[in-house]
Design a protein around this motif. Structure first.
Motif, PDB file in Angstrom:
ATOM      1  N   ARG A 145      19.996   5.459   8.401  1.00 49.06           N
ATOM      2  CA  ARG A 145      19.582   5.092   9.753  1.00 49.06           C
ATOM      3  C   ARG A 145      18.498   6.039  10.271  1.00 49.06           C
ATOM      4  O   ARG A 145      17.513   5.610  10.861  1.00 49.06           O
ATOM      5  CB  ARG A 145      20.786   5.079  10.703  1.00 49.06           C
ATOM      6  CG  ARG A 145      20.454   4.584  12.105  1.00 49.06           C
ATOM      7  CD  ARG A 145      21.671   4.410  13.020  1.00 49.06           C
ATOM      8  NE  ARG A 145      22.626   5.481  12.953  1.00 49.06           N
ATOM      9  CZ  ARG A 145      23.810   5.416  12.341  1.00 49.06           C
ATOM     10  NH1 ARG A 145      24.194   4.309  11.758  1.00 49.06           N
ATOM     11  NH2 ARG A 145      24.629   6.449  12.314  1.00 49.06           N
ATOM     12  N   ASP A 146      18.644   7.342  10.025  1.00 48.61           N
ATOM     13  CA  ASP A 146      17.633   8.299  10.464  1.00 48.61           C
ATOM     14  C   ASP A 146      16.277   8.001   9.829  1.00 48.61           C
ATOM     15  O   ASP A 146      15.248   8.037  10.501  1.00 48.61           O
ATOM     16  CB  ASP A 146      18.056   9.734  10.141  1.00 48.61           C
ATOM     17  CG  ASP A 146      19.144  10.256  11.065  1.00 48.61           C
ATOM     18  OD1 ASP A 146      19.343   9.664  12.160  1.00 48.61           O
ATOM     19  OD2 ASP A 146      19.791  11.254  10.700  1.00 48.61           O
ATOM     20  N   VAL A 147      16.272   7.692   8.539  1.00 49.55           N
ATOM     21  CA  VAL A 147      15.015   7.370   7.860  1.00 49.55           C
ATOM     22  C   VAL A 147      14.394   6.118   8.466  1.00 49.55           C
ATOM     23  O   VAL A 147      13.207   6.095   8.791  1.00 49.55           O
ATOM     24  CB  VAL A 147      15.232   7.199   6.335  1.00 49.55           C
ATOM     25  CG1 VAL A 147      14.008   6.584   5.670  1.00 49.55           C
ATOM     26  CG2 VAL A 147      15.560   8.545   5.695  1.00 49.55           C
ATOM     27  N   VAL A 148      15.188   5.074   8.638  1.00 49.26           N
ATOM     28  CA  VAL A 148      14.673   3.817   9.211  1.00 49.26           C
ATOM     29  C   VAL A 148      14.091   4.058  10.595  1.00 49.26           C
ATOM     30  O   VAL A 148      12.985   3.592  10.906  1.00 49.26           O
ATOM     31  CB  VAL A 148      15.795   2.744   9.287  1.00 49.26           C
ATOM     32  CG1 VAL A 148      15.388   1.581  10.171  1.00 49.26           C
ATOM     33  CG2 VAL A 148      16.131   2.246   7.899  1.00 49.26           C
ATOM     34  N   LEU A 149      14.803   4.778  11.432  1.00 47.70           N
ATOM     35  CA  LEU A 149      14.346   4.965  12.802  1.00 47.70           C
ATOM     36  C   LEU A 149      13.149   5.901  12.898  1.00 47.70           C
ATOM     37  O   LEU A 149      12.285   5.710  13.764  1.00 47.70           O
ATOM     38  CB  LEU A 149      15.498   5.440  13.680  1.00 47.70           C
ATOM     39  CG  LEU A 149      16.616   4.396  13.831  1.00 47.70           C
ATOM     40  CD1 LEU A 149      17.796   4.970  14.603  1.00 47.70           C
ATOM     41  CD2 LEU A 149      16.121   3.124  14.472  1.00 47.70           C
ATOM     42  N   LEU A 150      13.051   6.874  12.013  1.00 47.43           N
ATOM     43  CA  LEU A 150      11.858   7.725  12.005  1.00 47.43           C
ATOM     44  C   LEU A 150      10.622   6.931  11.581  1.00 47.43           C
ATOM     45  O   LEU A 150       9.536   7.136  12.106  1.00 47.43           O
ATOM     46  CB  LEU A 150      12.059   8.936  11.084  1.00 47.43           C
ATOM     47  CG  LEU A 150      12.925  10.046  11.657  1.00 47.43           C
ATOM     48  CD1 LEU A 150      13.309  11.046  10.568  1.00 47.43           C
ATOM     49  CD2 LEU A 150      12.241  10.744  12.815  1.00 47.43           C
ATOM     50  N   VAL A 151      10.800   6.005  10.651  1.00 44.50           N
ATOM     51  CA  VAL A 151       9.679   5.159  10.217  1.00 44.50           C
ATOM     52  C   VAL A 151       9.369   4.105  11.277  1.00 44.50           C
ATOM     53  O   VAL A 151       8.226   3.942  11.693  1.00 44.50           O
ATOM     54  CB  VAL A 151       9.988   4.481   8.856  1.00 44.50           C
ATOM     55  CG1 VAL A 151       8.964   3.415   8.519  1.00 44.50           C
ATOM     56  CG2 VAL A 151      10.035   5.530   7.747  1.00 44.50           C
ATOM     57  N   ALA A 152      10.408   3.396  11.725  1.00 44.61           N
ATOM     58  CA  ALA A 152      10.197   2.265  12.631  1.00 44.61           C
ATOM     59  C   ALA A 152       9.864   2.689  14.056  1.00 44.61           C
ATOM     60  O   ALA A 152       8.990   2.099  14.686  1.00 44.61           O
ATOM     61  CB  ALA A 152      11.432   1.360  12.635  1.00 44.61           C
ATOM     62  N   LEU A 153      10.549   3.675  14.579  1.00 45.14           N
ATOM     63  CA  LEU A 153      10.335   4.071  15.962  1.00 45.14           C
ATOM     64  C   LEU A 153       9.388   5.253  16.100  1.00 45.14           C
ATOM     65  O   LEU A 153       8.630   5.334  17.056  1.00 45.14           O
ATOM     66  CB  LEU A 153      11.667   4.418  16.638  1.00 45.14           C
ATOM     67  CG  LEU A 153      12.699   3.301  16.704  1.00 45.14           C
ATOM     68  CD1 LEU A 153      13.956   3.784  17.423  1.00 45.14           C
ATOM     69  CD2 LEU A 153      12.139   2.077  17.379  1.00 45.14           C
ATOM     70  N   GLY A 154       9.465   6.181  15.159  1.00 41.99           N
ATOM     71  CA  GLY A 154       8.612   7.360  15.220  1.00 41.99           C
ATOM     72  C   GLY A 154       7.251   7.146  14.588  1.00 41.99           C
ATOM     73  O   GLY A 154       6.321   7.896  14.843  1.00 41.99           O
ATOM     74  N   GLY A 155       7.153   6.123  13.727  1.00 40.58           N
ATOM     75  CA  GLY A 155       5.891   5.859  13.056  1.00 40.58           C
ATOM     76  C   GLY A 155       5.531   6.912  12.025  1.00 40.58           C
ATOM     77  O   GLY A 155       4.365   7.081  11.685  1.00 40.58           O
ATOM     78  N   LEU A 156       6.518   7.619  11.508  1.00 38.84           N
ATOM     79  CA  LEU A 156       6.252   8.663  10.533  1.00 38.84           C
ATOM     80  C   LEU A 156       6.050   8.071   9.150  1.00 38.84           C
ATOM     81  O   LEU A 156       6.672   7.065   8.793  1.00 38.84           O
ATOM     82  CB  LEU A 156       7.408   9.665  10.474  1.00 38.84           C
ATOM     83  CG  LEU A 156       7.332  10.862  11.418  1.00 38.84           C
ATOM     84  CD1 LEU A 156       7.379  10.439  12.866  1.00 38.84           C
ATOM     85  CD2 LEU A 156       8.436  11.841  11.112  1.00 38.84           C
ATOM     86  N   ALA A 157       5.179   8.686   8.387  1.00 42.08           N
ATOM     87  CA  ALA A 157       4.976   8.336   6.988  1.00 42.08           C
ATOM     88  C   ALA A 157       6.113   8.952   6.172  1.00 42.08           C
ATOM     89  O   ALA A 157       6.824   9.849   6.647  1.00 42.08           O
ATOM     90  CB  ALA A 157       3.628   8.859   6.509  1.00 42.08           C
ATOM     91  N   HIS A 158       6.273   8.500   4.943  1.00 46.14           N
ATOM     92  CA  HIS A 158       7.364   8.979   4.103  1.00 46.14           C
ATOM     93  C   HIS A 158       7.354  10.504   3.971  1.00 46.14           C
ATOM     94  O   HIS A 158       8.403  11.143   4.053  1.00 46.14           O
ATOM     95  CB  HIS A 158       7.287   8.347   2.720  1.00 46.14           C
ATOM     96  CG  HIS A 158       7.681   6.905   2.680  1.00 46.14           C
ATOM     97  ND1 HIS A 158       7.350   6.002   3.652  1.00 46.14           N
ATOM     98  CD2 HIS A 158       8.388   6.211   1.765  1.00 46.14           C
ATOM     99  CE1 HIS A 158       7.831   4.816   3.345  1.00 46.14           C
ATOM    100  NE2 HIS A 158       8.464   4.915   2.201  1.00 46.14           N
ATOM    101  N   ALA A 159       6.192  11.099   3.764  1.00 46.90           N
ATOM    102  CA  ALA A 159       6.100  12.553   3.602  1.00 46.90           C
ATOM    103  C   ALA A 159       6.531  13.264   4.888  1.00 46.90           C
ATOM    104  O   ALA A 159       7.180  14.314   4.832  1.00 46.90           O
ATOM    105  CB  ALA A 159       4.680  12.957   3.220  1.00 46.90           C
TER     106      ALA A 159
END
Length: 191
Positions: A137-151
């Motif tokens: 969930r943290d990974v999904v939300l950092l990508v989806a809501l935070g707009g962070l790249a994988h790195a």
């Protein structure tokens, strides 16, 4: 080499070092961190957690290691750790939304905040998110809501890049299945 005031001379990315001119770090990143937290929680809690994120960052600024990543992922990591403290209430909220399938919350303000921040969050999606492990969930939300790249997600959570990719893949499969083969995340974003 000419360095602008407040920039860390060793920084290739031009980011400010939290060790020097912390006010510039705050000014550059507060709104983004607040927005990320507000998308996961309510605006009032985001106010507190965003402030606490920067309080922790200020206290820990001497321990910041630019070799592990930039200031932005470091701040997202702190915010994500603080969000983990609120995990139980977050999951309870999503499970409640899942059961009701509606957006009617206790107050008009909460309803408006939820609509603005979640943009079409449905009961099915809330239930699916609640069903993910905390790490996924943290990974999904950092990508989806935070707009962070994988790195950046890897740096924020202190996990290997490959772990980010595998967690995101596992979460996508779970969410897609729960939503009837609809992919809630853009497949093209791979950082």
């Amino acid at each position: 080499m000419i360095v602008s005031p407040g920039l860390n001379p060793g920084s290739e990315t031009g980011e400010w070092s939290p060790r020097e001119n912390f006010d510039q770090v705050f000014d550059a990143h507060f709104a983004e961190i607040h927005r990320y937290i507000a998308r996961r929680l309510d605006t009032h809690t985001a106010d507190d957690l965003a402030a606490e994120t920067f309080l922790v960052a200020f206290r820990e600024r001497d321990r910041f290691d630019a070799a592990r990543g930039g200031v932005r992922p470091w701040l997202y990591g702190i915010a994500t750790n603080l969000l983990a403290k609120h995990r139980r209430s977050e999951v309870r909220r999503w499970k409640a939304l899942s059961r009701t399938g509606a957006r009617d919350l206790e107050s008009h303000e909460d309803t408006v905040a939820t609509r603005v921040s979640a943009e079409q969050l449905t009961g099915k999606l809330a239930g699916a998110l609640a069903g993910l492990s905390r790490g996924d969930r943290d990974v999904v939300l950092l990508v989806a809501l935070g707009g962070l790249a994988h790195a950046e997600v890897a740096a924020a959570l202190g996990i290997p890049y490959g772990t980010v990719a595998s967690r995101l893949n596992r979460a996508r499969k779970h969410l897609r299945k729960a939503l009837g083969d609809v992919n809630p995340l853009k497949e093209a974003r791979d950082g």
